[in-house]
Motif scaffolding. Structure first.
Motif, short mmCIF file in Angstrom:
data_model
loop_
_atom_site.label_atom_id
_atom_site.label_comp_id
_atom_site.label_asym_id
_atom_site.label_seq_id
_atom_site.Cartn_x
_atom_site.Cartn_y
_atom_site.Cartn_z
N MET A 27 -4.72 3.41 7.23
CA MET A 27 -3.63 3.35 8.20
C MET A 27 -3.17 1.91 8.38
O MET A 27 -3.91 0.96 8.10
N ASP A 28 -1.95 1.77 8.89
CA ASP A 28 -1.33 0.45 8.99
C ASP A 28 -1.82 -0.31 10.22
O ASP A 28 -1.05 -0.67 11.11
N ASP A 29 -3.12 -0.56 10.28
CA ASP A 29 -3.68 -1.32 11.40
C ASP A 29 -4.81 -2.23 10.93
O ASP A 29 -5.72 -2.53 11.69
N MET A 30 -4.74 -2.63 9.66
CA MET A 30 -5.78 -3.49 9.09
C MET A 30 -5.14 -4.74 8.47
O MET A 30 -4.03 -4.68 7.95
N LEU A 31 -5.87 -5.84 8.53
CA LEU A 31 -5.52 -7.05 7.81
C LEU A 31 -6.65 -7.35 6.82
O LEU A 31 -7.83 -7.29 7.19
N ILE A 32 -6.28 -7.65 5.60
CA ILE A 32 -7.26 -7.96 4.56
C ILE A 32 -7.27 -9.47 4.38
O ILE A 32 -6.24 -10.08 4.09
N MET A 33 -8.45 -10.05 4.54
CA MET A 33 -8.57 -11.51 4.50
C MET A 33 -9.66 -11.89 3.50
O MET A 33 -10.69 -11.22 3.40
N PRO A 34 -9.44 -12.96 2.74
CA PRO A 34 -10.52 -13.48 1.89
C PRO A 34 -11.58 -14.17 2.74
O PRO A 34 -11.26 -14.90 3.68
N VAL A 35 -12.84 -13.92 2.42
CA VAL A 35 -13.94 -14.55 3.13
C VAL A 35 -14.35 -15.78 2.32
O VAL A 35 -15.19 -15.72 1.44
N ALA A 36 -13.69 -16.90 2.61
CA ALA A 36 -13.96 -18.12 1.85
C ALA A 36 -13.61 -19.31 2.73
O ALA A 36 -12.73 -19.25 3.58
N ASP A 37 -14.33 -20.39 2.52
CA ASP A 37 -14.08 -21.65 3.20
C ASP A 37 -13.92 -22.72 2.13
O ASP A 37 -14.90 -23.13 1.51
#
Length: 708
Positions: free
Chosen positions: A508-518
């Motif tokens: 569903m359109d309620d997620m954000l996908i983010m890279p886990v990196a620093d």
């Protein structure tokens, strides 16, 4: 005979009519008349050629950088054949160093992608985010075996050229979501004044080299109107590709290709409904035949095909830039920053080598006078031998003129060193950053030098990670549109594989996908040091030390950064799985003191009660003993009387028994004596009778014997 029929034939391809999976995938070109198709195709090709012409110098400049990176930039005017053409790979080292560091920043952990719910208050949102994260890890890094390789190649291209692209879309023929690399040399945009993002570019044209057989398959499946024609080798070849082919020692043939077709995919705006307002579309045109192949809408529609979101264009391309160009579209790369410097260093290096060659071999060259009467032509002297000549030594000295070439000046090497130092600072390839130092520094000083040398690259990696986040969210959006039913997958965790399931409700359109990196933590050692600092800080900070969630988070992070396997077997996943915390020592001491006092009072009460019970029991025992003594005396007296009576009776019975036994004995004795007497008399009588008989027999026997 060279029969090529087995490679396929466009004339034999039969196109199917098939229902589109979604209104976004309808080929609008099917409903257009042939004249409009030809007109649209010509407009797209003209715009493409115009955009390609506007960046001719850009292509040539980037081709030079490719040659510098490959260390194949040949000198333009050679002083003599086979003169020096050596190169110093400053650009090569800088690009490779950045690519390796950035790749580690992108994939610093085993779980480099995470889904974040925009509505964390909804029940089950965290579990759904975890499933989505695990599914994306599986589909991108395990199911797709090329995704990481393409990201590695992207990082190298973006370092050299400054820009690179990926394209994310749904392919109905392959029935899957595709993320494909697009080189900057293959994506053409019109000329713009000032900076502009790819989302704001009104026309983008990608030059696609499509396998001819794949084009026939797409035509047979109804995706294209007709199969594309074979391309001409060398047509629309970019200078960058030509330079790369020369550097690698390959070249294209001059015949017609039998394997590849050239297609342009143009994202532009067309007014197909005649309302005077152009809408965003995707258009495919075969470059060789100049025929229209396909048209798709490029805005959101519902299942019936009605537009949504005001026909805002859907952006499929993701722009990765090394450094953002403040005045243009394409980014700045290390080729732009170091290319000319590297070329200048290469020129100086070649001049130094050529000057050294002249100072050694050139000084052994010269002219010989004909008066010496030596054979014409070049004269070579063999080392270690003497040659006889008719001329005198004075004539030889006068008749031979050798050339004099000085050694290269030291300023040449100083200039090379100065340029190299500046180039290393720009490219972050200093000795400290490369780990190759000749001096001894304090650890903090060394760490500061490395951090300062990588500040620019850290910022670049943050830009790239932001672009990667855009690409990941496009992948998630396409799953929300085209994912149907359920799909099982394998979640690969440090604890081992685990089978999981996702459904279409998970997207569903309620997620954000983010890279886990620093990007600031570009190596494992620095990440572990940071995790150790957080662990010690949390353990020693009284504000955090009593927070089990914070302690669990920093503990798990430390083990993850150290890449320890089986973390779930060591630490729980959440605070709910933790054992109950130990009580406060002070509270425990107070509680123990109270318990001791209570136990003391209880013991005193129990002691008093026990004393009373003992006294009562003593009195009762005394009374019982007295009663028992009285009863015992009575019983003893009765026993005495009874014993006397029993003794008297036993005495009488014994006396009677003795008398009876005496009488029986006397009777038995008399009988035995009588029986013995009778037996003796009978024995005596028998013996007398036997004697008489024997005497009689003896007498009879004597009478029979003569002479007796």
């Amino acid at each position: 005979m060279n029969d090529r029929k087995w490679r396929g034939d466009n004339d034999k391809v039969r196109r199917k009519k098939r229902q589109a999976l979604n209104a976004l995938l309808v080929n609008i070109a099917d409903s257009l008349p042939e004249q409009e198709r030809e007109s649209i195709a010509q407009v797209c090709l003209e715009d493409f050629r115009s955009d390609m012409e506007s960046r001719t110098e850009w292509d040539a400049m980037h081709a030079d950088w490719v040659a510098v990176y490959n260390q194949q930039d040949a000198p333009i005017n050679r002083p003599w054949p086979n003169s020096s053409d050596e190169s110093l790979g400053l650009l090569t080292e800088a690009c490779n160093s950045f690519q390796s560091r950035a790749y580690k920043a992108f994939f610093a952990s085993r779980m480099p992608v995470a889904a974040i719910s925009t509505n964390p208050g909804i029940p089950g949102s965290s579990e759904r985010a975890k499933r989505v994260s695990q599914f994306l890890q599986w589909s991108l890094f395990f199911k797709d075996q090329t995704y990481k390789e393409e990201k590695s190649a992207m990082l190298l291209r973006v370092a050299v050229h400054g820009s690179d692209f990926t394209k994310t879309y749904f392919d109905p023929v392959m029935n899957k979501i595709v993320t494909r690399a697009v080189r900057a040399e293959d994506l053409y945009v019109p000329y713009h004044i000032g900076p502009i993002n790819i989302e704001d570019v009104h026309r983008k044209t990608e030059l696609i080299h499509l396998n001819l057989n794949e084009g026939r398959i797409r035509a047979s499946e109804g995706y294209f109107l007709l199969p594309p024609e074979p391309m001409m080798i060398g047509a629309l070849r970019s200078p960058i590709q030509e330079q790369n082919d020369r550097d690698n020692g390959i070249h294209a043939s001059a015949t017609q290709s039998e394997d590849m077709a050239q297609i342009i995919e143009q994202h532009c705006h067309l007014d197909l409904d005649g309302d005077g307002i152009a809408e965003p579309y995707k258009i495919w045109v075969d470059v060789t035949s100049e025929k229209l192949l396909r048209i798709e809408v490029r805005y959101e529609v519902d299942q019936s095909g009605l537009p949504l979101n005001g026909r805002l264009p859907i952006e499929e391309y993701t722009h990765y830039r090394f450094l953002v160009n403040p005045d243009g579209f394409y980014g700045y790369g290390l080729g732009f920053l170091l290319g000319k410097t590297n070329i200048a260093i290469n020129k100086l290096l070649r001049q130094f080598i050529d000057a050294t060659t002249l100072s050694i071999h050139g000084n052994m060259s010269g002219f010989i006078s004909e008066a010496l009467n030596i054979s014409k032509g070049p004269v070579k002297i063999e080392l270690g031998s003497l040659k006889t000549v008719s001329a005198s030594t004075d004539d030889i000295q006068k008749g031979i003129k050798t050339l004099s070439f000085p050694a290269p000046p030291n300023t040449l090497m100083q200039a090379i060193a100065q340029l190299e130092t500046r180039a290393q600072r720009i490219g972050a390839t200093t000795d400290a950053a490369a780990g190759d130092i000749n001096k001894v520094f304090q650890p903090t000083t060394m760490q500061t030098m490395v951090e300062q040398s990588l500040v620019m690259f850290t910022s670049v990696q943050e830009f790239l990670l932001h672009s990667w986040s855009k690409e990941l969210n496009k992948i998630y959006r396409l799953h929300g549109i085209y994912f149907r039913g359920i799909e099982s997958f394998i979640s690969v965790t440090p604890e081992g594989p685990e089978e999981m399931v996702v459904t279409e409700q998970d997207f569903m359109d309620d997620m954000l996908i983010m890279p886990v990196a620093d990007p600031r933590m570009m190596n494992q050692q620095s990440r572990v040091q940071k995790a150790q600092f957080l662990f010690e800080f949390a353990k020693n900070n009284p504000i955090v030390a009593n927070n089990p969630e914070a302690l669990l988070a920093v503990s798990r992070r430390l083990l993850e950064e150290m890449e320890i396997d089986g973390i779930d077997g060591i630490l729980p996943r959440s605070v709910d799985e933790l054992p109950p915390p130990p009580p406060d020592p002070k509270a425990m001491a107070e509680q123990a003191k109270v318990q001791v006092e209570q136990q003391k009072l209880q013991l005193e009460a129990q002691s008093a009660q026990q004393q009373l019970q003992i006294e009562a029991q003593k009195m009762q025992v005394d009374q019982q003993m007295k009663q028992a003594q009285m009863v015992g005396d009575q019983q003893l007296q009765q026993l005495r009387i009874e014993n006397e009576r029993m003794l008297q009776e036993m005495r009488i019975r014994n006396e009677a028994e003795i008398a009876r036994m005496k009488q029986e004995y006397e009777s038995m004795r008399v009988q035995q004596e009588l029986a013995a007497k009778q037996a003796m008399e009978a024995q005596k009588a028998k013996m007398e009778a036997d004697t008489k008989i024997m005497v009689a027999r003896i007498g009879a026997a004597g009478a029979d014997v003569p002479g007796i």
